[in-house]
Design a protein around this motif. Structure first.
Motif, PDB file in Angstrom:
ATOM      1  N   SER A  15      26.827  -3.718  11.833  1.00 51.49           N
ATOM      2  CA  SER A  15      26.395  -4.268  10.554  1.00 51.49           C
ATOM      3  C   SER A  15      26.769  -3.297   9.446  1.00 51.49           C
ATOM      4  O   SER A  15      26.932  -2.098   9.683  1.00 51.49           O
ATOM      5  CB  SER A  15      24.877  -4.492  10.551  1.00 51.49           C
ATOM      6  OG  SER A  15      24.486  -5.391  11.565  1.00 51.49           O
ATOM      7  N   ASP A  17      26.255  -0.845   6.496  1.00 54.78           N
ATOM      8  CA  ASP A  17      25.194   0.085   6.109  1.00 54.78           C
ATOM      9  C   ASP A  17      25.714   0.958   4.980  1.00 54.78           C
ATOM     10  O   ASP A  17      26.587   1.805   5.197  1.00 54.78           O
ATOM     11  CB  ASP A  17      24.776   0.946   7.301  1.00 54.78           C
ATOM     12  CG  ASP A  17      23.593   1.856   6.984  1.00 54.78           C
ATOM     13  OD1 ASP A  17      22.861   1.555   6.018  1.00 54.78           O
ATOM     14  OD2 ASP A  17      23.427   2.868   7.682  1.00 54.78           O
ATOM     15  N   ARG A 187      26.960  -6.973   2.677  1.00 53.74           N
ATOM     16  CA  ARG A 187      26.511  -7.087   4.061  1.00 53.74           C
ATOM     17  C   ARG A 187      27.193  -8.270   4.736  1.00 53.74           C
ATOM     18  O   ARG A 187      27.524  -8.205   5.918  1.00 53.74           O
ATOM     19  CB  ARG A 187      24.984  -7.224   4.085  1.00 53.74           C
ATOM     20  CG  ARG A 187      24.351  -6.927   5.434  1.00 53.74           C
ATOM     21  CD  ARG A 187      22.846  -7.085   5.399  1.00 53.74           C
ATOM     22  NE  ARG A 187      22.218  -6.085   4.533  1.00 53.74           N
ATOM     23  CZ  ARG A 187      21.579  -6.345   3.409  1.00 53.74           C
ATOM     24  NH1 ARG A 187      21.468  -7.592   2.987  1.00 53.74           N
ATOM     25  NH2 ARG A 187      21.037  -5.390   2.695  1.00 53.74           N
TER      26      ARG A 187
END
Length: 319
Positions: A15, A17, A187
């Motif tokens: 993901s 970050d 994201r």
């Protein structure tokens, strides 16, 4: 490779970050010697704000500087919309050199202070002109301090971007806007797995629906006047249809299909300081050229039609 705020691009299996470790120095009216982080004195003419109209985080600082009337107090250097793995560059200036700092790359100001600076070379950054050293690149504090610490240099009719009566709620709104929308589009765009993307997409649109509802009966996020919260949201909305909808796969709806958010975004765009500092050509060049892992062809789309931003919004009826 780092993006405009130091976060990494797509990492397979992970993901997104964002790296939120910035140079924490602040410029304040009454600096305390030996403070941690270091404090620098407010001093008209001493500092240069280096930004890029392509970058949403830097775009905030450009808008706030103009709204507060600090143009003659803090100079502005503009980097071009594209950069390599090393640094933002001053390719918009004659000879590809910033005319005040005398450097080709923002990286040089970072290295002047930290020869082994280990993180991304990000905008916005404030540079101390006499020494050529970067002072800070901590973007949330930069705009905060332009308002609170440079007050005596604001123009007489400068807006109150942090109204005391709504400040606590505003902090909560800005935090949700940052985590779920400003950062939420990244994201989605930099998700390294389907699962990470699906989660990011759902989070983003939960927040977008919340904003659409919030703006149904109030002109701006905190009521009838523009605040810092609006500036922080605007720079993401301005890029939504041009970049985030397709490039970052945030494609449930276009901004133009969300009546309250779209009217709100046009309202802001048509205010002094907003539209004139929004450069769609630079925005698209940055994302579609720099993000080679997302757009390996480097092709920059021609659309969407920019003229729609100047159509009537009818938000005045909300006060």
């Amino acid at each position: 490779m780092a993006d405009e705020t130091g976060g990494s691009y797509v990492e397979q299996g992970k993901s997104f970050d964002r790296d939120m470790n910035y140079i924490p120095d602040r410029i304040v009216r009454e600096p305390v010697e030996g403070s941690d982080p270091p404090q620098w004195p407010v001093e008209p003419g001493r500092y240069r704000l280096v930004a890029a109209k392509a970058c949403p985080w830097a775009n905030r600082a450009i808008i706030v500087r103009q709204l507060l009337g600090l143009e003659d107090v803090i100079s502005l250097g503009l980097a071009g919309p594209t950069h390599d793995q090393r640094s933002w560059t001053f390719d918009l200036d004659e000879g590809d050199v910033d005319p005040v700092l005398g450097i080709e790359r923002l990286q040089q100001a970072y290295f002047e202070r930290y020869p082994d600076y280990p993180r991304g070379i990000t905008v916005p950054a404030i540079v101390d002109v006499p020494t050529g050293q970067v002072v800070t690149n901590d973007f949330p504090w930069i705009t905060h301090d332009l308002f609170f610490e440079w007050t005596e240099h604001h123009r007489a009719d400068a807006p109150d971007l942090w109204p005391a009566e709504v400040r606590d709620e505003m902090e909560e709104v800005m935090q949700r806007v940052f985590t779920e929308v400003n950062n939420g589009v990244y994201r989605c765009g930099f998700a390294g797995t389907q699962e990470a993307y699906d989660e990011a997409y759902d989070r983003l649109w939960t927040a977008m629906d919340w904003l659409e509802d919030r703006l149904a009966d109030r002109r701006y996020l905190m009521g009838s006047t523009i605040t810092e919260a609006d500036i922080r949201l605007f720079t993401t909305l301005a890029r939504f249809d041009a970049v985030y909808h397709g490039h970052f796969k945030c494609n449930r709806q276009k901004l133009t299909e969300l009546p309250h958010l779209w009217g709100y975004a046009r309202d802001l765009f048509q205010q002094p300081g907003f539209g004139e500092n929004t450069d769609f050509a630079q925005i698209k060049a940055h994302y579609y050229v720099v993000h080679t892992d997302v757009n390996p062809s480097g092709i920059v789309p021609q659309g969407p039609d920019e003229s729609v931003w100047l159509t009537p919004h009818d938000r005045e009826r909300l006060g």
